[in-house]
Design an enzyme around this catalytic site. Structure first.
Site, PDB file in Angstrom:
ATOM      1  CB  SER A 127      -0.944  -0.040   1.201  1.00  0.00           C
ATOM      2  OG  SER A 127      -1.905   0.962   1.154  1.00  0.00           O
ATOM      3  CG  ASP A 292      -6.439  -3.664  -3.418  1.00  0.00           C
ATOM      4  OD1 ASP A 292      -7.271  -2.787  -3.113  1.00  0.00           O
ATOM      5  OD2 ASP A 292      -5.217  -3.542  -3.212  1.00  0.00           O
ATOM      6  CG  HIS A 325      -5.732  -2.155   0.217  1.00  0.00           C
ATOM      7  ND1 HIS A 325      -4.844  -2.139  -0.840  1.00  0.00           N
ATOM      8  CD2 HIS A 325      -5.185  -1.351   1.178  1.00  0.00           C
ATOM      9  CE1 HIS A 325      -3.816  -1.353  -0.544  1.00  0.00           C
ATOM     10  NE2 HIS A 325      -3.996  -0.881   0.676  1.00  0.00           N
TER      11      HIS A 325
END
Length: 352
Positions: A127, A292, A325
């Protein structure tokens, strides 16, 4: 502008004589330098990537020296808004400057200098942490041999910026925010932090994952026809929000989400991501997850294309996982086997 700052960090494993086995692990929004293991006096405080990092794990600390850093502006030991400003003797609060991903990476490079690490075997993150790995490859191309970027994007979409803005508004409109100087008032903007975390948490999970975990289960077994908690998913979000508000600093949340918004390495190259990566020399592993929707696989493929345009050595994996995610934090056997194999290849080039 800060005249000086502290960075909190932890290390795992042993730095070899050649100082060639160091791996920097960069954290995402609400994590910090405690990436693996637990403390003897606090066994419940387990590192946020403990399933990935440690002896015999994909990033094996019997082979690699792992460095975790709490980023500048953080609230877990590094200088941040809650720190005391030596000029005033009060908390920095609203006076703390806005920081960028580039600032974080440059601060990490200065820490590496202090530790005598001229070049990292790898810089790895998921991320926002992966954005730091990409920035390392661009900003310090001679100091990184491998960049491992997981569940990331070359810049945020308008939708992602919008989610961050709603979360920030939840914090800044809390009556206890006091323009960011709530420390002196003896309060924290708890309601705003709760809402910010709840908003964010929804975006970290896929619809399928939420349906599998909660469905439409009712907390009491029957609809109560009120505006308090009826569904289990509501209870879960409130729990996550309450827990987050107990340990995270509101100003740090604002800083980190803004750094996320501002990251765009192509901005200085008229939007041309390929030109932005022209300076990179590292090898790359880029990983995405099909479910995601916050950082979709198509965004990772943008990074891969830009790297291939520059004839960089890049491996790409798109993993079919249902978790959204948050998949980069979970123990998916295929994902972990991939990372383990990549580190095995790195390890073969490092002197024993």
């Amino acid at each position: 502008m800060l005249e000086a700052y502290d960075l909190a960090y932890e290390t795992y494993g042993t730095l070899n004589a050649e100082r060639s086995n160091a791996v920097l692990v960069c954290h995402a929004l609400n994590a910090a330098h405690h990436v693996a293991g637990y403390y003897a006096d606090d066994p419940k405080n387990i590192g946020w990537w403990d399933n990935m990092i440690g002896p015999g794990k994909p990033l094996d600390t019997d082979r690699f020296f792992v460095l975790g850093v709490n980023n500048l502006g953080g609230c877990f030991g590094s200088t941040g808004p809650a720190s005391i400003n030596p000029k005033t003797g009060k908390h920095f609060g609203s006076a703390f400057p806005v920081v960028t991903v580039e600032d974080w990476v440059n601060a990490q490079a200065r820490l590496a200098d202090r530790l005598g690490i001229e070049r990292f075997a790898a810089v790895m993150g998921g991320s926002l942490g992966a954005m730091q790995a990409l920035q390392w490859a661009i900003g310090h191309p001679d100091r990184i041999r491998n960049a491992i970027a997981i569940a990331t994007a070359p810049k945020l979409s308008a939708q992602n910026i919008a989610f961050n803005e709603v979360a920030r508004q939840a914090i800044t409109t809390d009556p206890d925010f006091h323009g960011g100087d709530y420390y002196g008032h003896g309060v924290i903007p708890r309601r705003g932090l709760r809402l910010a975390r709840m908003i964010g948490h929804i975006t970290y999970l896929s619809d399928d994952a939420m349906m599998e975990k909660f469905g439409r289960s009712l907390r009491s077994g029957a609809i109560q026809f009120h505006f308090d908690v009826d569904f289990e998913v509501e209870s879960y979000l409130r729990y996550q929000g309450d827990k987050f508000a107990e340990y995270f600093d509101a100003n740090t949340y604002l800083l980190i989400t803004r750094a996320l918004d501002y990251f765009d390495p192509a901005q200085d190259y008229e939007g041309d991501l390929s030109r932005a990566f022209a300076r990179a020399k590292a090898r790359f592993l880029v990983v995405s997850f099909t479910s995601d929707w916050r950082f979709a696989s198509s965004r990772s493929r943008e990074v891969v294309k830009a790297l291939l345009d520059n004839r960089r050595d890049v491996s790409y994996a798109e993993i079919d996982a249902p978790h959204g995610h948050d998949a980069f934090l979970l123990d998916d056997p295929r994902y972990h086997a991939l990372v383990r194999a990549y580190y095995d290849n790195i390890g073969r080039e490092i002197a024993p």
